[in-house]
Design a protein around this motif. Structure first.
Motif, PDB file in Angstrom:
ATOM      1  N   LEU A  38       0.857  -1.194   0.000  1.00 18.25           N
ATOM      2  CA  LEU A  38       0.000   0.000   0.000  1.00 18.25           C
ATOM      3  C   LEU A  38       0.891   1.241   0.000  1.00 18.25           C
ATOM      4  CD1 LEU A  38      -2.771   1.354   0.177  1.00 18.25           C
ATOM      5  CD2 LEU A  38      -2.608   1.176   2.668  1.00 18.25           C
ATOM      6  N   SER A  39       0.942   1.893  -1.134  1.00 19.92           N
ATOM      7  CA  SER A  39       1.814   3.050  -1.330  1.00 19.92           C
ATOM      8  C   SER A  39       1.059   4.344  -1.024  1.00 19.92           C
ATOM      9  CB  SER A  39       2.282   3.037  -2.794  1.00 19.92           C
ATOM     10  OG  SER A  39       2.943   4.229  -3.135  1.00 19.92           O
ATOM     11  N   LEU A  40       1.639   5.169  -0.159  1.00 23.24           N
ATOM     12  CA  LEU A  40       0.990   6.430   0.204  1.00 23.24           C
ATOM     13  C   LEU A  40       1.449   7.552  -0.726  1.00 23.24           C
ATOM     14  CD1 LEU A  40       1.053   6.243   4.119  1.00 23.24           C
ATOM     15  CD2 LEU A  40      -0.543   5.209   2.500  1.00 23.24           C
ATOM     16  N   LEU A  41       0.488   8.140  -1.396  1.00 24.74           N
ATOM     17  CA  LEU A  41       0.768   9.209  -2.365  1.00 24.74           C
ATOM     18  C   LEU A  41       0.740  10.566  -1.680  1.00 24.74           C
ATOM     19  CD1 LEU A  41      -1.380   7.873  -5.345  1.00 24.74           C
ATOM     20  CD2 LEU A  41       1.094   7.715  -5.035  1.00 24.74           C
ATOM     21  N   ARG A  42       1.481  11.578  -2.208  1.00 27.76           N
ATOM     22  CA  ARG A  42       2.263  11.378  -3.402  1.00 27.76           C
ATOM     23  C   ARG A  42       3.713  10.992  -3.083  1.00 27.76           C
ATOM     24  NH1 ARG A  42       0.716  17.054  -6.237  1.00 27.76           N
ATOM     25  NH2 ARG A  42      -0.482  17.407  -4.350  1.00 27.76           N
ATOM     26  N   GLY A  43       4.115  11.201  -1.845  1.00 32.78           N
ATOM     27  CA  GLY A  43       5.523  11.117  -1.475  1.00 32.78           C
ATOM     28  C   GLY A  43       6.242   9.819  -1.765  1.00 32.78           C
ATOM     29  N   SER A  44       5.509   8.679  -1.766  1.00 26.51           N
ATOM     30  CA  SER A  44       6.222   7.400  -1.868  1.00 26.51           C
ATOM     31  C   SER A  44       6.196   6.803  -3.269  1.00 26.51           C
ATOM     32  CB  SER A  44       5.662   6.390  -0.863  1.00 26.51           C
ATOM     33  OG  SER A  44       4.465   5.835  -1.339  1.00 26.51           O
ATOM     34  N   PHE A  45       5.753   7.569  -4.273  1.00 25.54           N
ATOM     35  CA  PHE A  45       5.582   6.933  -5.595  1.00 25.54           C
ATOM     36  C   PHE A  45       6.897   6.454  -6.205  1.00 25.54           C
ATOM     37  CE2 PHE A  45       6.490   9.880  -9.272  1.00 25.54           C
ATOM     38  CZ  PHE A  45       6.943  10.985  -8.562  1.00 25.54           C
ATOM     39  N   ILE A  46       7.964   7.190  -6.008  1.00 17.58           N
ATOM     40  CA  ILE A  46       9.246   6.791  -6.602  1.00 17.58           C
ATOM     41  C   ILE A  46       9.870   5.643  -5.804  1.00 17.58           C
ATOM     42  CG2 ILE A  46      11.636   7.568  -7.002  1.00 17.58           C
ATOM     43  CD1 ILE A  46      10.457  10.180  -8.054  1.00 17.58           C
ATOM     44  N   PHE A  47       9.856   5.782  -4.489  1.00 16.51           N
ATOM     45  CA  PHE A  47      10.384   4.721  -3.620  1.00 16.51           C
ATOM     46  C   PHE A  47       9.630   3.415  -3.875  1.00 16.51           C
ATOM     47  CE2 PHE A  47      10.282   3.019   0.971  1.00 16.51           C
ATOM     48  CZ  PHE A  47      11.422   2.252   0.775  1.00 16.51           C
ATOM     49  N   THR A  48       8.302   3.492  -3.951  1.00 16.29           N
ATOM     50  CA  THR A  48       7.506   2.284  -4.190  1.00 16.29           C
ATOM     51  C   THR A  48       7.872   1.639  -5.527  1.00 16.29           C
ATOM     52  OG1 THR A  48       5.636   3.192  -2.940  1.00 16.29           O
ATOM     53  CG2 THR A  48       5.169   1.348  -4.402  1.00 16.29           C
ATOM     54  N   ALA A  49       7.996   2.467  -6.562  1.00 13.53           N
ATOM     55  CA  ALA A  49       8.303   1.942  -7.902  1.00 13.53           C
ATOM     56  C   ALA A  49       9.634   1.186  -7.905  1.00 13.53           C
ATOM     57  CB  ALA A  49       8.331   3.075  -8.916  1.00 13.53           C
ATOM     58  N   ASP A  50      10.623   1.718  -7.193  1.00 17.91           N
ATOM     59  CA  ASP A  50      11.923   1.039  -7.120  1.00 17.91           C
ATOM     60  C   ASP A  50      11.860  -0.183  -6.204  1.00 17.91           C
ATOM     61  OD1 ASP A  50      13.135   2.754  -8.891  1.00 17.91           O
ATOM     62  OD2 ASP A  50      14.033   4.036  -7.347  1.00 17.91           O
ATOM     63  N   LEU A  51      11.180  -0.035  -5.073  1.00 21.11           N
ATOM     64  CA  LEU A  51      11.111  -1.138  -4.102  1.00 21.11           C
ATOM     65  C   LEU A  51      10.418  -2.368  -4.683  1.00 21.11           C
ATOM     66  CD1 LEU A  51      11.620  -1.981  -1.077  1.00 21.11           C
ATOM     67  CD2 LEU A  51       9.265  -1.223  -0.638  1.00 21.11           C
ATOM     68  N   VAL A  52       9.251  -2.170  -5.310  1.00 23.99           N
ATOM     69  CA  VAL A  52       8.500  -3.340  -5.807  1.00 23.99           C
ATOM     70  C   VAL A  52       9.256  -4.078  -6.909  1.00 23.99           C
ATOM     71  CG1 VAL A  52       6.222  -2.557  -5.070  1.00 23.99           C
ATOM     72  CG2 VAL A  52       7.036  -1.966  -7.374  1.00 23.99           C
ATOM     73  N   ARG A  53      10.135  -3.378  -7.614  1.00 26.03           N
ATOM     74  CA  ARG A  53      10.923  -4.064  -8.638  1.00 26.03           C
ATOM     75  C   ARG A  53      12.068  -4.865  -8.037  1.00 26.03           C
ATOM     76  NH1 ARG A  53      11.701   0.635 -12.955  1.00 26.03           N
ATOM     77  NH2 ARG A  53      11.494   1.887 -11.066  1.00 26.03           N
ATOM     78  N   ASN A  54      12.241  -4.729  -6.716  1.00 27.27           N
ATOM     79  CA  ASN A  54      13.204  -5.559  -5.983  1.00 27.27           C
ATOM     80  C   ASN A  54      12.507  -6.603  -5.119  1.00 27.27           C
ATOM     81  OD1 ASN A  54      16.171  -4.552  -6.274  1.00 27.27           O
ATOM     82  ND2 ASN A  54      14.915  -2.709  -6.265  1.00 27.27           N
ATOM     83  N   ILE A  55      11.195  -6.689  -5.248  1.00 32.39           N
ATOM     84  CA  ILE A  55      10.436  -7.703  -4.513  1.00 32.39           C
ATOM     85  C   ILE A  55      10.124  -8.845  -5.480  1.00 32.39           C
ATOM     86  CG2 ILE A  55       8.208  -8.192  -3.392  1.00 32.39           C
ATOM     87  CD1 ILE A  55       8.321  -5.402  -2.134  1.00 32.39           C
ATOM     88  N   THR A  56      10.489 -10.059  -5.060  1.00 30.46           N
ATOM     89  CA  THR A  56      10.395 -11.189  -5.981  1.00 30.46           C
ATOM     90  C   THR A  56       9.232 -12.130  -5.680  1.00 30.46           C
ATOM     91  OG1 THR A  56      12.020 -12.315  -4.593  1.00 30.46           O
ATOM     92  CG2 THR A  56      12.866 -11.189  -6.546  1.00 30.46           C
ATOM     93  N   VAL A  57       8.477 -11.854  -4.611  1.00 31.03           N
ATOM     94  CA  VAL A  57       7.295 -12.677  -4.316  1.00 31.03           C
ATOM     95  C   VAL A  57       6.067 -12.005  -4.939  1.00 31.03           C
ATOM     96  CG1 VAL A  57       8.232 -13.676  -2.199  1.00 31.03           C
ATOM     97  CG2 VAL A  57       6.960 -11.522  -2.060  1.00 31.03           C
ATOM     98  N   PRO A  58       5.005 -12.793  -5.213  1.00 27.74           N
ATOM     99  CA  PRO A  58       3.814 -12.180  -5.816  1.00 27.74           C
ATOM    100  C   PRO A  58       3.247 -11.086  -4.914  1.00 27.74           C
ATOM    101  CG  PRO A  58       3.657 -14.581  -5.844  1.00 27.74           C
ATOM    102  CD  PRO A  58       4.841 -14.240  -4.998  1.00 27.74           C
ATOM    103  N   THR A  59       2.878  -9.978  -5.500  1.00 28.08           N
ATOM    104  CA  THR A  59       2.306  -8.885  -4.710  1.00 28.08           C
ATOM    105  C   THR A  59       1.290  -8.090  -5.511  1.00 28.08           C
ATOM    106  OG1 THR A  59       2.818  -6.943  -3.346  1.00 28.08           O
ATOM    107  CG2 THR A  59       4.185  -7.249  -5.299  1.00 28.08           C
ATOM    108  N   LYS A  60       0.255  -7.661  -4.814  1.00 28.25           N
ATOM    109  CA  LYS A  60      -0.660  -6.674  -5.392  1.00 28.25           C
ATOM    110  C   LYS A  60      -0.154  -5.323  -4.918  1.00 28.25           C
ATOM    111  CE  LYS A  60      -4.821  -9.530  -5.466  1.00 28.25           C
ATOM    112  NZ  LYS A  60      -6.194  -9.694  -4.961  1.00 28.25           N
TER     113      LYS A  60
END
Ligand code: IMP
Ligand code: MG
Length: 175
Positions: A38-60
């Motif tokens: 759950l990404s909190l906008l607007r501040g975390s949009f860039i961090f989230t985009a980078d973080l989820v691309r380093n997460i290898t388990v299935p995620t919504k």
């Protein structure tokens, strides 16, 4: 609108390394779970985009927007939901992602909101933590960097809605 490069607090390289480490850790911790980021906008949009691309388990991945009245120097501590979570998160293992925990009021509010919606578990992950500024008792489960009580911008964090696109974190000051 020019920023001084010498005020860089955390470089792009430092961020990339740490985000990769955290993504790996989260992937291990959330094996066999039902991860919902759950990404909190607007501040975390860039961090989230980078973080989820380093997460290898299935995620919504979902987004939520909050605002706090009297934002800026003086916060009244009242958090308002501007856009709520778009999905049913009942039974899911929610990981709240934000740019920074400052007073902790926003994160505390969202944690309680997610619990009320019936999540199976709730953890929080932030790029930055300013523990000196805390007003409520909350500690992020995952944090990239602890910083002192200085105002920072870049990598999603803003001043007057500018600087979110800067790829590193720097100490904001007028030139
Ligand atoms: P809290 O509810 O006081 O923890 O506030 C969290 C929010 O305040 C963050 O999501 C940011 O939007 C904002 N914030 C806190 N410190 C800073 C900073 O140093 N730079 C930019 N925004 C900040
Ligand atoms: Mg914010």
């Amino acid at each position: 609108m020019e920023q001084k490069k010498e005020n860089i607090l955390i470089s792009k390289e430092q961020i990339d390394t740490r985000v990769a480490e955290l993504g790996k850790l989260i992937s291990e911790d959330y094996k066999n779970k039902n991860l919902y980021v759950l990404s909190l906008l607007r501040g975390s949009f860039i961090f989230t985009a980078d973080l989820v691309r380093n997460i290898t388990v299935p995620t919504k991945i979902g987004f939520m927007t909050t605002s706090s009245y009297g934002h800026g120097e003086i916060s009244t501590g009242v958090v308002k939901i501007v856009n709520d979570i778009p999905d049913d998160i009942k039974g899911l293992d929610v990981l709240i992602v934000d740019d920074i925990v400052d007073t902790g009021i926003t994160m505390d509010f969202v944690v309680n909101h997610v619990k009320e919606l019936g999540a199976a578990s709730v953890n929080c992950c932030v790029l930055l933590d300013k523990p000196e500024r805390r007003k409520v008792d909350i500690k992020p489960n995952y944090c990239c960097f602890e910083i002192p009580d200085v105002f920072v911008v870049g990598y999603g964090l803003n001043y007057g809605d500018y600087y979110r696109n800067v790829p590193y974190v720097f100490n904001w000051e007028e030139n």
